[in-house]
Design a protein around this motif. Structure first.
Motif, PDB file in Angstrom:
ATOM      1  N   THR A  59      43.253  32.875  46.336  1.00  0.00           N
ATOM      2  CA  THR A  59      42.110  33.391  47.095  1.00  0.00           C
ATOM      3  C   THR A  59      41.728  34.798  46.634  1.00  0.00           C
ATOM      4  O   THR A  59      40.548  35.144  46.625  1.00  0.00           O
ATOM      5  N   VAL A  60      42.715  35.602  46.252  1.00  0.00           N
ATOM      6  CA  VAL A  60      42.392  36.937  45.736  1.00  0.00           C
ATOM      7  C   VAL A  60      41.801  36.829  44.330  1.00  0.00           C
ATOM      8  O   VAL A  60      40.815  37.502  44.009  1.00  0.00           O
TER       9      VAL A  60
ATOM     10  N   GLU B 202      37.950  36.112  43.400  1.00  0.00           N
ATOM     11  CA  GLU B 202      36.915  37.137  43.302  1.00  0.00           C
ATOM     12  C   GLU B 202      36.477  37.378  41.851  1.00  0.00           C
ATOM     13  O   GLU B 202      35.428  37.975  41.628  1.00  0.00           O
TER      14      GLU B 202
ATOM     15  N   TRP C 127      33.879  34.296  41.862  1.00  0.00           N
ATOM     16  CA  TRP C 127      32.846  34.430  42.886  1.00  0.00           C
ATOM     17  C   TRP C 127      32.745  35.883  43.294  1.00  0.00           C
ATOM     18  O   TRP C 127      33.718  36.489  43.731  1.00  0.00           O
ATOM     19  N   HIS C 128      31.571  36.443  43.164  1.00  0.00           N
ATOM     20  CA  HIS C 128      31.388  37.843  43.519  1.00  0.00           C
ATOM     21  C   HIS C 128      30.781  37.937  44.915  1.00  0.00           C
ATOM     22  O   HIS C 128      29.634  37.529  45.128  1.00  0.00           O
ATOM     23  N   PRO C 129      31.531  38.477  45.867  1.00  0.00           N
ATOM     24  CA  PRO C 129      30.951  38.625  47.204  1.00  0.00           C
ATOM     25  C   PRO C 129      29.884  39.713  47.216  1.00  0.00           C
ATOM     26  O   PRO C 129      29.920  40.645  46.409  1.00  0.00           O
TER      27      PRO C 129
ATOM     28  N   ASP D 266      33.695  47.162  51.460  1.00  0.00           N
ATOM     29  CA  ASP D 266      33.815  45.733  51.151  1.00  0.00           C
ATOM     30  C   ASP D 266      33.828  45.454  49.652  1.00  0.00           C
ATOM     31  O   ASP D 266      34.252  44.385  49.230  1.00  0.00           O
TER      32      ASP D 266
ATOM     33  N   PHE E 132      38.101  45.412  45.266  1.00  0.00           N
ATOM     34  CA  PHE E 132      38.683  44.128  44.863  1.00  0.00           C
ATOM     35  C   PHE E 132      39.807  43.734  45.823  1.00  0.00           C
ATOM     36  O   PHE E 132      40.695  44.510  46.118  1.00  0.00           O
ATOM     37  N   GLY E 133      39.746  42.533  46.337  1.00  0.00           N
ATOM     38  CA  GLY E 133      40.772  42.032  47.239  1.00  0.00           C
ATOM     39  C   GLY E 133      40.691  42.624  48.635  1.00  0.00           C
ATOM     40  O   GLY E 133      41.684  42.660  49.354  1.00  0.00           O
TER      41      GLY E 133
END
Length: 92
Positions: free
Chosen positions: A40-41, A44, A47-49, A56, A59-60
């Motif tokens: 999940t980490v 990123e 997928w770039h939030p 926010d 990273f992570g």
């Protein structure tokens, strides 16, 4: 119906353990949870939030925020337990 389930429980051998308390399964669960958390980490990278706040964008952030929130909740529960604790002889 209740008698049938009680009978099934008494038919188990005395050394029968639930699958969650067996040491080999506990180790497998830890490994699985660590792999899921790492994936999940690492997701990123793919997928770039789109962060709303500046914080926010770290990273992570979700993993760090979740971990720190969990630590804060456990610490708060410990402090609350000390404050609300009763003596052992409270009901005597």
């Amino acid at each position: 119906m209740a008698n049938e389930t009680e009978a099934k429980r008494t038919d188990l051998p005395p050394d029968h353990d639930h699958w969650l308390v067996r040491p080999e399964n506990i180790r497998k669960l830890w490994i699985a949870f660590i792999v899921i958390l790492a994936l999940t980490v690492l997701a990123e990278f793919v997928w770039h939030p789109h962060p709303y706040f500046t914080l926010d964008a770290i990273f992570g952030f979700g993993a760090w925020f979740g971990f720190l929130a969990c630590v804060a909740l456990v610490a708060f529960a410990k402090v609350l337990g000390v404050l609300l604790k009763r003596k052992d002889t409270y009901y005597d």
